[in-house]
Design a protein around this motif. Structure first.
Motif, PDB file in Angstrom:
ATOM      1  N   SER A 185     -18.536   4.701   3.063  1.00 37.63           N
ATOM      2  CA  SER A 185     -17.981   5.200   4.332  1.00 37.63           C
ATOM      3  C   SER A 185     -16.640   4.577   4.693  1.00 37.63           C
ATOM      4  CB  SER A 185     -18.966   4.968   5.498  1.00 37.63           C
ATOM      5  OG  SER A 185     -20.200   5.592   5.240  1.00 37.63           O
ATOM      6  N   ALA A 186     -16.066   3.784   3.796  1.00 36.66           N
ATOM      7  CA  ALA A 186     -14.786   3.124   4.106  1.00 36.66           C
ATOM      8  C   ALA A 186     -13.626   3.689   3.291  1.00 36.66           C
ATOM      9  CB  ALA A 186     -14.901   1.623   3.862  1.00 36.66           C
ATOM     10  N   GLY A 187     -13.874   4.665   2.431  1.00 35.15           N
ATOM     11  CA  GLY A 187     -12.775   5.221   1.651  1.00 35.15           C
ATOM     12  C   GLY A 187     -13.215   5.657   0.270  1.00 35.15           C
ATOM     13  N   SER A 188     -12.244   5.794  -0.607  1.00 33.98           N
ATOM     14  CA  SER A 188     -12.491   6.281  -1.962  1.00 33.98           C
ATOM     15  C   SER A 188     -12.541   5.150  -2.971  1.00 33.98           C
ATOM     16  CB  SER A 188     -11.390   7.275  -2.363  1.00 33.98           C
ATOM     17  OG  SER A 188     -11.391   8.395  -1.512  1.00 33.98           O
ATOM     18  N   LEU A 189     -12.943   5.495  -4.178  1.00 37.06           N
ATOM     19  CA  LEU A 189     -12.921   4.573  -5.316  1.00 37.06           C
ATOM     20  C   LEU A 189     -11.769   5.009  -6.219  1.00 37.06           C
ATOM     21  CD1 LEU A 189     -16.755   4.429  -6.066  1.00 37.06           C
ATOM     22  CD2 LEU A 189     -15.407   2.830  -4.675  1.00 37.06           C
TER      23      LEU A 189
ATOM     24  N   TYR B 175     -14.987  -4.004   2.437  1.00 30.60           N
ATOM     25  CA  TYR B 175     -15.044  -2.575   2.104  1.00 30.60           C
ATOM     26  C   TYR B 175     -13.777  -1.864   2.566  1.00 30.60           C
ATOM     27  CZ  TYR B 175     -19.938  -2.811   0.668  1.00 30.60           C
ATOM     28  OH  TYR B 175     -21.107  -3.100  -0.004  1.00 30.60           O
ATOM     29  N   ARG B 176     -13.287  -2.209   3.753  1.00 26.11           N
ATOM     30  CA  ARG B 176     -12.062  -1.581   4.237  1.00 26.11           C
ATOM     31  C   ARG B 176     -10.857  -1.994   3.403  1.00 26.11           C
ATOM     32  NH1 ARG B 176     -14.837  -2.809   9.033  1.00 26.11           N
ATOM     33  NH2 ARG B 176     -13.664  -4.752   9.322  1.00 26.11           N
ATOM     34  N   GLU B 177     -10.824  -3.229   2.959  1.00 30.63           N
ATOM     35  CA  GLU B 177      -9.716  -3.714   2.137  1.00 30.63           C
ATOM     36  C   GLU B 177      -9.704  -3.044   0.761  1.00 30.63           C
ATOM     37  OE1 GLU B 177     -10.626  -7.835   2.016  1.00 30.63           O
ATOM     38  OE2 GLU B 177     -10.171  -8.156   4.149  1.00 30.63           O
ATOM     39  N   TRP B 178     -10.913  -2.706   0.269  1.00 31.22           N
ATOM     40  CA  TRP B 178     -10.999  -2.226  -1.112  1.00 31.22           C
ATOM     41  C   TRP B 178     -10.275  -0.904  -1.331  1.00 31.22           C
ATOM     42  CZ3 TRP B 178     -11.561  -4.505  -5.422  1.00 31.22           C
ATOM     43  CH2 TRP B 178     -11.715  -3.744  -6.591  1.00 31.22           C
ATOM     44  N   SER B 179     -10.253  -0.039  -0.348  1.00 26.59           N
ATOM     45  CA  SER B 179      -9.609   1.260  -0.522  1.00 26.59           C
ATOM     46  C   SER B 179      -8.149   1.105  -0.918  1.00 26.59           C
ATOM     47  CB  SER B 179      -9.724   2.083   0.763  1.00 26.59           C
ATOM     48  OG  SER B 179     -11.064   2.449   0.991  1.00 26.59           O
ATOM     49  N   ALA B 180      -7.430   0.200  -0.242  1.00 27.54           N
ATOM     50  CA  ALA B 180      -6.018  -0.024  -0.569  1.00 27.54           C
ATOM     51  C   ALA B 180      -5.864  -0.705  -1.919  1.00 27.54           C
ATOM     52  CB  ALA B 180      -5.361  -0.859   0.529  1.00 27.54           C
ATOM     53  N   ILE B 181      -6.787  -1.602  -2.237  1.00 24.52           N
ATOM     54  CA  ILE B 181      -6.705  -2.301  -3.531  1.00 24.52           C
ATOM     55  C   ILE B 181      -6.904  -1.321  -4.681  1.00 24.52           C
ATOM     56  CG2 ILE B 181      -7.837  -4.012  -5.017  1.00 24.52           C
ATOM     57  CD1 ILE B 181      -8.528  -5.548  -2.414  1.00 24.52           C
ATOM     58  N   SER B 182      -7.950  -0.514  -4.606  1.00 25.03           N
ATOM     59  CA  SER B 182      -8.270   0.359  -5.735  1.00 25.03           C
ATOM     60  C   SER B 182      -7.344   1.563  -5.818  1.00 25.03           C
ATOM     61  CB  SER B 182      -9.730   0.838  -5.646  1.00 25.03           C
ATOM     62  OG  SER B 182      -9.926   1.686  -4.540  1.00 25.03           O
ATOM     63  N   LYS B 183      -6.661   1.885  -4.749  1.00 23.16           N
ATOM     64  CA  LYS B 183      -5.718   3.003  -4.771  1.00 23.16           C
ATOM     65  C   LYS B 183      -4.540   2.721  -5.693  1.00 23.16           C
ATOM     66  CE  LYS B 183      -3.125   6.012  -1.642  1.00 23.16           C
ATOM     67  NZ  LYS B 183      -2.768   6.277  -0.214  1.00 23.16           N
ATOM     68  N   ASP B 184      -4.174   1.441  -5.820  1.00 20.00           N
ATOM     69  CA  ASP B 184      -3.026   1.005  -6.627  1.00 20.00           C
ATOM     70  C   ASP B 184      -3.542   0.360  -7.907  1.00 20.00           C
ATOM     71  OD1 ASP B 184      -0.906  -0.567  -7.750  1.00 20.00           O
ATOM     72  OD2 ASP B 184       0.087  -0.628  -5.800  1.00 20.00           O
ATOM     73  N   ARG B 185      -3.300   0.990  -9.048  1.00 16.72           N
ATOM     74  CA  ARG B 185      -3.846   0.490 -10.320  1.00 16.72           C
ATOM     75  C   ARG B 185      -3.369  -0.921 -10.638  1.00 16.72           C
ATOM     76  NH1 ARG B 185      -4.082   4.750 -14.926  1.00 16.72           N
ATOM     77  NH2 ARG B 185      -6.296   4.874 -14.343  1.00 16.72           N
ATOM     78  N   ASP B 186      -2.111  -1.221 -10.371  1.00 16.99           N
ATOM     79  CA  ASP B 186      -1.585  -2.562 -10.651  1.00 16.99           C
ATOM     80  C   ASP B 186      -2.218  -3.602  -9.729  1.00 16.99           C
ATOM     81  OD1 ASP B 186       0.064  -1.571 -12.644  1.00 16.99           O
ATOM     82  OD2 ASP B 186       1.790  -1.331 -11.323  1.00 16.99           O
ATOM     83  N   ARG B 187      -2.360  -3.238  -8.466  1.00 19.43           N
ATOM     84  CA  ARG B 187      -2.980  -4.165  -7.524  1.00 19.43           C
ATOM     85  C   ARG B 187      -4.435  -4.410  -7.888  1.00 19.43           C
ATOM     86  NH1 ARG B 187      -3.209  -3.407  -0.892  1.00 19.43           N
ATOM     87  NH2 ARG B 187      -4.276  -5.400  -0.463  1.00 19.43           N
ATOM     88  N   LEU B 188      -5.121  -3.376  -8.341  1.00 19.54           N
ATOM     89  CA  LEU B 188      -6.509  -3.515  -8.758  1.00 19.54           C
ATOM     90  C   LEU B 188      -6.618  -4.428  -9.973  1.00 19.54           C
ATOM     91  CD1 LEU B 188      -9.502  -2.870  -8.838  1.00 19.54           C
ATOM     92  CD2 LEU B 188      -8.956  -0.644  -9.803  1.00 19.54           C
TER      93      LEU B 188
END
Length: 329
Positions: A99-103, A269-282
């Motif tokens: 419920s906090a975003g995408s993978l 969980y809220r932080e993860w959406s931004a992390i996983s959105k960017d492949r380099d950041r992930l």
């Protein structure tokens, strides 16, 4: 060993008889090394609560490859394992960041054709575990009638019921195949050293997933004495004879929660959406938080005391139950 998604195991699940009372405690590193091999089918279960995150991280650290991952609710830990190049096939009924975003990585790999995805409904997955645990060739699922899932998933078949309806007609019913993982990994609150595993709060399909597998690893917040388990036997969701390894790993479900031990880390969980959105950041996150830590204790230390204190919970004890016992000899 049953390495195929629909394979049937060749032997019983776990040890039986007196061997089920032996001490099965292992380190996470040793348990993953012993039971998770390249190309294996690995089930990770726990529904919102008690997600086996630490086990997923150790699989990433050991750089396992070409895994078929079976998880009803593919969430952050699956996204991380995919980004760690561990997963080639995903079997699931839900994908998302709770419920906090995408993978981000899961989506990228499917869109790029680099991840094979087998989609079922929630109950379809439950039915697969039930068939696997009971060693059945398939399990009927009436709710696929009218769904388009059978048209995109060849694993969902239809059979004619051998029992005619009252009007003499023959009913067609959808069925799903069993899932028999090489290893199932679940997280729980506590177990004894033999593997009698107790769960309370929100439960899922853990017991069936364990019985469906050839081997089972149970990760727990703490080990307790046999007397503790025996004092409240109804909380024993998974018995010792179905367990091959018991791993003690406090905070091993983070960022999900363990009822009575720590709360859900909503901020993560809220932080993860931004992390996983960017492949380099992930990739940088995995390098720092997984490959950059020797084990889950290192990960927990990195979380910091302040964050752990924010996740601490107050006591809310259940009232005692009188099980009764015989008087006299």
């Amino acid at each position: 060993m049953a390495s195929a998604d629909t394979g049937t195991p060749t032997g019983p699940t776990g040890p039986a008889g007196p061997a089920s009372r032996r001490d099965k405690t292992m380190s996470m590193r040793d348990a993953v090394a012993a039971f998770v091999t390249d190309g294996a089918t690995v089930c990770l279960e726990g529904f919102t609560h008690l997600v086996p995150t630490a086990a997923g991280h150790e699989i990433i650290r050991q750089r396992r490859r070409n895994l078929t991952v079976v998880r009803m609710t593919a969430d952050i830990v699956v996204d991380q394992m995919i980004a760690g190049d561990c997963v080639s096939v995903l079997v699931s009924s839900f994908v998302g960041n709770s419920s906090a975003g995408s993978l981000g990585e899961l989506r990228r790999r499917i869109e790029e054709g680099r991840l094979e995805f087998h989609e079922y409904s929630h109950y379809g997955m439950i039915a697969r575990y039930l068939a696997g645990a009971q060693r059945l060739p398939f399990y009927p699922v009436r709710s696929y009638a009218g769904s388009d899932l059978p048209s995109i998933n060849p694993g969902i078949a239809a059979v004619t019921s051998p029992y005619p309806a009252a009007d003499g007609s023959s009913e067609r019913v959808h069925v799903v195949p069993p899932v028999n993982p090489d290893v199932t990994i679940v997280h729980a609150q506590r177990a004894d050293r033999a593997g009698n595993t107790q769960i309370w709060g929100l439960t899922g399909i853990q017991a069936e997933a364990v019985y469906a597998a050839e081997r089972a690893i149970v990760v727990v917040e703490e080990i307790v004495d046999d007397e503790v388990v025996r004092s409240d036997p109804n909380r024993t969701v998974i018995p010792a004879h179905a367990v091959d390894a018991v791993v003690v790993c406090p905070y091993g479900a983070h960022p999900s929660f363990a009822q009575g031990y720590y709360d859900r880390d909503g901020a993560f969980y809220r932080e993860w959406s931004a992390i996983s959105k960017d492949r380099d950041r992930l990739a940088a996150w995995l390098e720092e938080w997984v490959h950059g830590t020797a084990d889950h204790a290192g990960y927990v230390a990195k979380l910091g005391r302040e964050r752990r204190e924010r996740l601490s919970v107050a006591d809310a004890f259940s009232l005692p139950v009188n099980y009764g016992k015989r008087k006299g000899p």
